[in-house]
Design a protein around this motif. Structure first.
Motif, PDB file in Angstrom:
ATOM      1  N   THR A 293      87.209  76.350  81.295  1.00 53.81           N
ATOM      2  CA  THR A 293      85.990  77.026  80.867  1.00 53.81           C
ATOM      3  C   THR A 293      85.071  77.276  82.057  1.00 53.81           C
ATOM      4  O   THR A 293      85.117  76.560  83.067  1.00 53.81           O
ATOM      5  CB  THR A 293      85.227  76.185  79.832  1.00 53.81           C
ATOM      6  OG1 THR A 293      84.822  74.949  80.449  1.00 53.81           O
ATOM      7  CG2 THR A 293      86.072  75.909  78.610  1.00 53.81           C
ATOM      8  N   PRO A 294      84.224  78.301  81.982  1.00 54.65           N
ATOM      9  CA  PRO A 294      83.260  78.532  83.056  1.00 54.65           C
ATOM     10  C   PRO A 294      82.392  77.311  83.345  1.00 54.65           C
ATOM     11  O   PRO A 294      82.055  77.048  84.498  1.00 54.65           O
ATOM     12  CB  PRO A 294      82.430  79.708  82.525  1.00 54.65           C
ATOM     13  CG  PRO A 294      83.361  80.436  81.606  1.00 54.65           C
ATOM     14  CD  PRO A 294      84.183  79.367  80.957  1.00 54.65           C
ATOM     15  N   GLU A 295      82.013  76.576  82.291  1.00 54.13           N
ATOM     16  CA  GLU A 295      81.203  75.376  82.499  1.00 54.13           C
ATOM     17  C   GLU A 295      81.950  74.332  83.325  1.00 54.13           C
ATOM     18  O   GLU A 295      81.369  73.705  84.222  1.00 54.13           O
ATOM     19  CB  GLU A 295      80.798  74.763  81.150  1.00 54.13           C
ATOM     20  CG  GLU A 295      79.747  75.541  80.397  1.00 54.13           C
ATOM     21  CD  GLU A 295      80.309  76.683  79.554  1.00 54.13           C
ATOM     22  OE1 GLU A 295      79.545  77.307  78.824  1.00 54.13           O
ATOM     23  OE2 GLU A 295      81.536  76.930  79.630  1.00 54.13           O
ATOM     24  N   THR A 296      83.241  74.152  83.044  1.00 54.75           N
ATOM     25  CA  THR A 296      84.022  73.163  83.777  1.00 54.75           C
ATOM     26  C   THR A 296      84.133  73.532  85.243  1.00 54.75           C
ATOM     27  O   THR A 296      83.967  72.689  86.139  1.00 54.75           O
ATOM     28  CB  THR A 296      85.425  73.039  83.159  1.00 54.75           C
ATOM     29  OG1 THR A 296      85.304  72.648  81.788  1.00 54.75           O
ATOM     30  CG2 THR A 296      86.262  72.009  83.907  1.00 54.75           C
ATOM     31  N   ARG A 297      84.410  74.810  85.524  1.00 56.62           N
ATOM     32  CA  ARG A 297      84.559  75.240  86.916  1.00 56.62           C
ATOM     33  C   ARG A 297      83.230  75.188  87.670  1.00 56.62           C
ATOM     34  O   ARG A 297      83.190  74.843  88.853  1.00 56.62           O
ATOM     35  CB  ARG A 297      85.152  76.651  86.953  1.00 56.62           C
ATOM     36  CG  ARG A 297      86.634  76.686  86.571  1.00 56.62           C
ATOM     37  CD  ARG A 297      87.187  78.089  86.618  1.00 56.62           C
ATOM     38  NE  ARG A 297      86.890  78.815  85.395  1.00 56.62           N
ATOM     39  CZ  ARG A 297      86.909  80.145  85.288  1.00 56.62           C
ATOM     40  NH1 ARG A 297      87.167  80.882  86.362  1.00 56.62           N
ATOM     41  NH2 ARG A 297      86.661  80.725  84.140  1.00 56.62           N
ATOM     42  N   THR A 298      82.142  75.498  86.975  1.00 56.40           N
ATOM     43  CA  THR A 298      80.833  75.399  87.619  1.00 56.40           C
ATOM     44  C   THR A 298      80.460  73.943  87.857  1.00 56.40           C
ATOM     45  O   THR A 298      79.897  73.601  88.911  1.00 56.40           O
ATOM     46  CB  THR A 298      79.763  76.077  86.745  1.00 56.40           C
ATOM     47  OG1 THR A 298      80.164  77.423  86.462  1.00 56.40           O
ATOM     48  CG2 THR A 298      78.419  76.106  87.456  1.00 56.40           C
ATOM     49  N   ALA A 299      80.774  73.071  86.900  1.00 53.74           N
ATOM     50  CA  ALA A 299      80.495  71.647  87.081  1.00 53.74           C
ATOM     51  C   ALA A 299      81.269  71.075  88.258  1.00 53.74           C
ATOM     52  O   ALA A 299      80.755  70.234  89.005  1.00 53.74           O
ATOM     53  CB  ALA A 299      80.845  70.885  85.801  1.00 53.74           C
ATOM     54  N   LEU A 300      82.499  71.527  88.435  1.00 56.10           N
ATOM     55  CA  LEU A 300      83.300  71.060  89.567  1.00 56.10           C
ATOM     56  C   LEU A 300      82.634  71.430  90.884  1.00 56.10           C
ATOM     57  O   LEU A 300      82.562  70.617  91.817  1.00 56.10           O
ATOM     58  CB  LEU A 300      84.708  71.656  89.495  1.00 56.10           C
ATOM     59  CG  LEU A 300      85.652  71.285  90.648  1.00 56.10           C
ATOM     60  CD1 LEU A 300      85.893  69.786  90.681  1.00 56.10           C
ATOM     61  CD2 LEU A 300      86.982  72.035  90.509  1.00 56.10           C
ATOM     62  N   PHE A 301      82.132  72.662  90.975  1.00 56.09           N
ATOM     63  CA  PHE A 301      81.453  73.060  92.208  1.00 56.09           C
ATOM     64  C   PHE A 301      80.158  72.280  92.392  1.00 56.09           C
ATOM     65  O   PHE A 301      79.840  71.823  93.506  1.00 56.09           O
ATOM     66  CB  PHE A 301      81.160  74.559  92.193  1.00 56.09           C
ATOM     67  CG  PHE A 301      80.458  75.034  93.433  1.00 56.09           C
ATOM     68  CD1 PHE A 301      81.128  75.088  94.644  1.00 56.09           C
ATOM     69  CD2 PHE A 301      79.134  75.430  93.395  1.00 56.09           C
ATOM     70  CE1 PHE A 301      80.485  75.512  95.801  1.00 56.09           C
ATOM     71  CE2 PHE A 301      78.481  75.859  94.538  1.00 56.09           C
ATOM     72  CZ  PHE A 301      79.157  75.897  95.750  1.00 56.09           C
ATOM     73  N   TYR A 302      79.391  72.112  91.309  1.00 55.26           N
ATOM     74  CA  TYR A 302      78.166  71.319  91.402  1.00 55.26           C
ATOM     75  C   TYR A 302      78.460  69.905  91.910  1.00 55.26           C
ATOM     76  O   TYR A 302      77.671  69.326  92.664  1.00 55.26           O
ATOM     77  CB  TYR A 302      77.484  71.222  90.033  1.00 55.26           C
ATOM     78  CG  TYR A 302      76.375  72.216  89.810  1.00 55.26           C
ATOM     79  CD1 TYR A 302      75.265  72.272  90.662  1.00 55.26           C
ATOM     80  CD2 TYR A 302      76.402  73.089  88.728  1.00 55.26           C
ATOM     81  CE1 TYR A 302      74.241  73.175  90.443  1.00 55.26           C
ATOM     82  CE2 TYR A 302      75.372  73.997  88.496  1.00 55.26           C
ATOM     83  CZ  TYR A 302      74.299  74.033  89.358  1.00 55.26           C
ATOM     84  OH  TYR A 302      73.276  74.931  89.145  1.00 55.26           O
ATOM     85  N   SER A 303      79.606  69.343  91.516  1.00 58.80           N
ATOM     86  CA  SER A 303      79.922  67.971  91.921  1.00 58.80           C
ATOM     87  C   SER A 303      80.117  67.839  93.423  1.00 58.80           C
ATOM     88  O   SER A 303      79.996  66.743  93.972  1.00 58.80           O
ATOM     89  CB  SER A 303      81.170  67.487  91.180  1.00 58.80           C
ATOM     90  OG  SER A 303      82.341  68.135  91.660  1.00 58.80           O
ATOM     91  N   THR A 304      80.421  68.936  94.118  1.00 60.56           N
ATOM     92  CA  THR A 304      80.581  68.904  95.570  1.00 60.56           C
ATOM     93  C   THR A 304      79.327  69.369  96.306  1.00 60.56           C
ATOM     94  O   THR A 304      79.232  69.198  97.528  1.00 60.56           O
ATOM     95  CB  THR A 304      81.752  69.811  96.005  1.00 60.56           C
ATOM     96  OG1 THR A 304      81.416  71.196  95.739  1.00 60.56           O
ATOM     97  CG2 THR A 304      83.028  69.454  95.262  1.00 60.56           C
TER      98      THR A 304
END
Length: 422
Positions: free
Chosen positions: A46-57
């Protein structure tokens, strides 16, 4: 329409007040215009999952620098006032670039491209630390590394806010992954730095920047297909640049600046008080954990509360926090003061983003958020330079300056209540 009046919008994504009863669906104070579109998507994509992954870095390098940058620079012969200058110069340059980057991102077909390019530029620049020495070399590389990183943050926040509003998900919970990554980096970097010494700082910084660049490649498209002519809010920033709108942003920008000072100097101050680097990392981790918790509970805890009320509360609590920090208290009090970080920073940050989204449309989302960051960085330039000078003479007592700065911010937010708004 009278001269100087602001065009009222038919409805708001995030009202600066209680959610209207007529709103059929709402999330974190936002009126929803459509249902989430991710029902047919695999959960992991999901877009939320991919955005959360980037936010985590996104803030891993910041976590490392919050504890060790000042110590590393001091080990390279830089004085406290020079460390203040190194941290202030990128912020000064971003006064010009942030607003410009936001306007460029808004005119692009999607905000994603600006974010990805910024991540890769920020990954290449830290390699220069392997080749430079002294104040001027460190200043140059620090600036080149910091500019693209800082420029991408308001664009990402604006893009994620609009995407989650459209899909019915929560921006706060998504943004929390940035702090989770910050905490993970604190724990891992602290363990490595204690075993490998200050020489590990630059390789770790470069590694975190490279990890962020790779994660950026997985970001989704943030804009909805096509255009939305009925999107609420001002379509030109000049429509809302009035005192009632500017004062809360200026006030909380001052509060933000007092928090940024901790990243640059708190490691040095606590170390001078006899607190070990491992404990310094844990103290900062407590603040990050408090911030993460606030991001997750914000929409449930403060649903229907006006954004400026929360911004004012964060400013008042910040002034109290820094006044207590100026007393150089022992560890028991420091744990408590760090636990307040979710209220002094996390709550105020989300309320500020909410306030902006209330009054601006998607056409100027990144520009408006970039303008807010410009104000934050302008205040931070003054706070960084001033705190460095105060610290040389007063040590922990320099926090009295931060307390006064936050109190002025609270006064500005309060003053906006006295002015007429649309």
């Amino acid at each position: 329409m009278a001269a100087g009046a602001v065009r009222p919008a038919p409805r708001r994504y995030m009202p600066d007040g209680p959610v209207p009863p007529s709103c059929p669906r709402h999330d974190q104070g936002r009126c929803m215009t459509d249902h989430p579109t991710g029902a047919s998507e695999p959960a992991i994509l999901t877009p939320e999952t991919r955005t959360a992954l980037f936010y985590s870095t996104l803030f891993m390098g910041s976590a490392l620098s919050a504890v060790y940058a000042g110590v590393w620079m001091a080990g390279r012969g830089l004085t406290p006032d020079q460390i203040g200058v190194v941290n202030a110069v990128p912020l000064f340059l971003m006064l010009v670039l942030n607003w410009l980057v936001g306007r460029v991102a808004d005119k692009a077909s999607d905000w994603r491209g600006v974010i990805v390019w910024s991540a890769w530029l920020a990954a290449l620049a830290p390699l220069g630390f392997f080749a430079v020495e002294g104040f001027w070399g460190i200043l140059l590389v620090w600036t080149l590394a910091g500019l693209p990183h800082m420029a991408s943050i308001p664009v990402l926040d604006a893009a994620a806010m609009r995407m989650t509003a459209r899909r019915g998900s929560a921006f706060g919970a998504l943004r929390a992954w940035g702090t989770i990554g910050y905490l993970v980096a604190l724990a891992g970097a602290g363990w490595l730095m204690e075993r490998l010494g200050q020489g590990a700082y630059v390789p770790l910084l470069a590694g975190f920047a490279a990890l962020k660049a790779v994660a950026a490649m997985g970001l989704p498209r943030f804009r909805a297909p096509g255009t939305n002519p009925d999107a609420p809010g001002a379509r030109h920033l000049r429509e809302v640049l009035k005192p009632w709108f500017l004062l809360p942003l200026l006030g909380w920008a001052a509060v933000f600046a007092t928090h940024l000072v901790i990243n640059a100097f708190q490691g040095l101050l606590w170390q001078a008080q006899g607190i070990g680097l491992g404990t310094v990392g844990l103290l900062i981790a407590v603040g990050a954990a408090s911030e993460t918790a606030m991001f997750f509970v914000y929409r449930r805890l403060f649903r229907g509360v006006r954004a400026r009320t929360l911004m004012l509360a964060s400013a008042v609590l910040s002034a109290i926090r820094w006044a207590l920090m100026a007393q150089a208290p022992g560890l028991p009090v420091l744990w408590f003061l760090q636990a307040l970080h979710g209220l002094t920073y996390g709550m105020g940050f989300l309320a500020g983003v909410q306030f902006i989204a209330n009054w601006t449309s998607e056409d100027i989302a990144a520009e408006a958020q970039g303008f807010f960051v410009v104000l934050q960085q302008g205040m931070s330039v003054a706070a960084m330079a001033g705190f460095g000078l105060l610290m040389q003479h007063w040590g922990p007592g320099a926090h009295w300056g931060s307390a006064a700065f936050a109190a002025l911010g609270a006064a500005a937010i309060w003053a906006s209540w006295r002015l007429q708004e649309p």
